[in-house]
Design a protein around this motif. Structure first.
Motif, PDB file in Angstrom:
ATOM      1  N   LEU A   1      -2.539 -11.672   8.226  1.00  0.00           N
ATOM      2  CA  LEU A   1      -1.278 -11.837   7.508  1.00  0.00           C
ATOM      3  C   LEU A   1      -0.096 -11.609   8.439  1.00  0.00           C
ATOM      4  O   LEU A   1       0.862 -12.386   8.440  1.00  0.00           O
ATOM      5  CB  LEU A   1      -1.216 -10.875   6.318  1.00  0.00           C
ATOM      6  CG  LEU A   1       0.047 -10.899   5.475  1.00  0.00           C
ATOM      7  CD1 LEU A   1       0.333 -12.298   4.921  1.00  0.00           C
ATOM      8  CD2 LEU A   1      -0.056  -9.884   4.342  1.00  0.00           C
ATOM      9  N   ARG A   2      -0.173 -10.570   9.263  1.00  0.00           N
ATOM     10  CA  ARG A   2       0.912 -10.310  10.220  1.00  0.00           C
ATOM     11  C   ARG A   2       1.057 -11.469  11.204  1.00  0.00           C
ATOM     12  O   ARG A   2       2.173 -11.885  11.522  1.00  0.00           O
ATOM     13  CB  ARG A   2       0.672  -8.991  10.965  1.00  0.00           C
ATOM     14  CG  ARG A   2       1.007  -7.766  10.130  1.00  0.00           C
ATOM     15  CD  ARG A   2       1.050  -6.482  10.968  1.00  0.00           C
ATOM     16  NE  ARG A   2      -0.179  -6.221  11.702  1.00  0.00           N
ATOM     17  CZ  ARG A   2      -1.262  -5.640  11.180  1.00  0.00           C
ATOM     18  NH1 ARG A   2      -1.266  -5.245   9.938  1.00  0.00           N
ATOM     19  NH2 ARG A   2      -2.333  -5.446  11.933  1.00  0.00           N
TER      20      ARG A   2
ATOM     21  N   LEU B   1       2.992  -8.833  -4.519  1.00  0.00           N
ATOM     22  CA  LEU B   1       2.705  -8.879  -3.089  1.00  0.00           C
ATOM     23  C   LEU B   1       2.323  -7.496  -2.564  1.00  0.00           C
ATOM     24  O   LEU B   1       1.382  -7.362  -1.777  1.00  0.00           O
ATOM     25  CB  LEU B   1       3.911  -9.435  -2.329  1.00  0.00           C
ATOM     26  CG  LEU B   1       3.713  -9.774  -0.873  1.00  0.00           C
ATOM     27  CD1 LEU B   1       2.532 -10.709  -0.668  1.00  0.00           C
ATOM     28  CD2 LEU B   1       4.969 -10.381  -0.296  1.00  0.00           C
TER      29      LEU B   1
ATOM     30  N   VAL C   1      -1.253  -6.547  -0.805  1.00  0.00           N
ATOM     31  CA  VAL C   1      -1.363  -5.977   0.546  1.00  0.00           C
ATOM     32  C   VAL C   1      -2.178  -4.687   0.521  1.00  0.00           C
ATOM     33  O   VAL C   1      -2.943  -4.411   1.439  1.00  0.00           O
ATOM     34  CB  VAL C   1       0.039  -5.774   1.162  1.00  0.00           C
ATOM     35  CG1 VAL C   1      -0.024  -4.963   2.437  1.00  0.00           C
ATOM     36  CG2 VAL C   1       0.696  -7.129   1.412  1.00  0.00           C
ATOM     37  N   GLU C   2      -2.060  -3.900  -0.556  1.00  0.00           N
ATOM     38  CA  GLU C   2      -2.851  -2.670  -0.677  1.00  0.00           C
ATOM     39  C   GLU C   2      -4.346  -2.962  -0.720  1.00  0.00           C
ATOM     40  O   GLU C   2      -5.149  -2.112  -0.331  1.00  0.00           O
ATOM     41  CB  GLU C   2      -2.468  -1.915  -1.954  1.00  0.00           C
ATOM     42  CG  GLU C   2      -1.152  -1.194  -1.889  1.00  0.00           C
ATOM     43  CD  GLU C   2      -0.824  -0.500  -3.209  1.00  0.00           C
ATOM     44  OE1 GLU C   2      -1.672  -0.494  -4.135  1.00  0.00           O
ATOM     45  OE2 GLU C   2       0.290   0.031  -3.303  1.00  0.00           O
TER      46      GLU C   2
ATOM     47  N   SER D   1      -5.214  -7.957   7.072  1.00  0.00           N
ATOM     48  CA  SER D   1      -3.840  -7.518   7.332  1.00  0.00           C
ATOM     49  C   SER D   1      -3.349  -8.063   8.669  1.00  0.00           C
ATOM     50  O   SER D   1      -2.211  -8.531   8.783  1.00  0.00           O
ATOM     51  CB  SER D   1      -3.772  -5.990   7.322  1.00  0.00           C
ATOM     52  OG  SER D   1      -2.468  -5.545   7.579  1.00  0.00           O
TER      53      SER D   1
END
Length: 134
Positions: free
Chosen positions: A111-112, A96, A100-101, A108
């Motif tokens: 996803l948040r 994970l 995310v990187e 991003s």
């Protein structure tokens, strides 16, 4: 259900099926694909039959033809692949973190937002154990 990536023709067919708002036939898919490349009816038919046996397509016989529709949306299928990768590639926390990187700012933010939505949903109550019920 364990998911796996589609083969090349399976992916082409699933994309065509997902792009439709209603069930389709082998002939309908064949007509679209054959506009781009030469392909036999039996090849499309056997691939759609395989996708049905794998649980990716459901079908209903109407007259002499089967009408097919997907069992999962494109997004549900993609999420299943992501889940499989998360749990099948070593330590899930590291998988994970590496994922995310690699995502951009827009992904991003998405996803948040998904995590906030999940956090705000009512959580299911734990079920009673059998010993508590007796």
């Amino acid at each position: 259900m364990r998911v796996r990536r589609f083969g090349e023709l399976e992916a082409v067919i699933m994309d065509r099926v997902w792009d439709r708002d209603e069930p389709t036939t082998v002939r309908g898919i064949l007509d679209e694909i054959s506009a781009e490349r030469e392909i036999a009816y039996t090849t499309v038919m056997s691939t759609m039959d395989n996708l049905h046996r794998k649980g990716c397509l459901e079908r209903e016989r109407v007259g002499k033809a089967y009408w097919y529709q997907p069992t999962l949306s494109r997004e549900q299928y993609s999420a299943s692949l992501m889940h499989e990768a998360l749990h099948g590639g070593g330590r899930s926390d590291l998988v994970l973190a590496y994922f995310v990187e690699q995502i951009d700012a827009e992904e991003s933010a998405g996803l948040r937002a998904a995590l906030r939505l999940r956090r705000d949903l009512p959580q299911p109550k734990p079920t009673e154990s059998l010993s508590q019920q007796q």
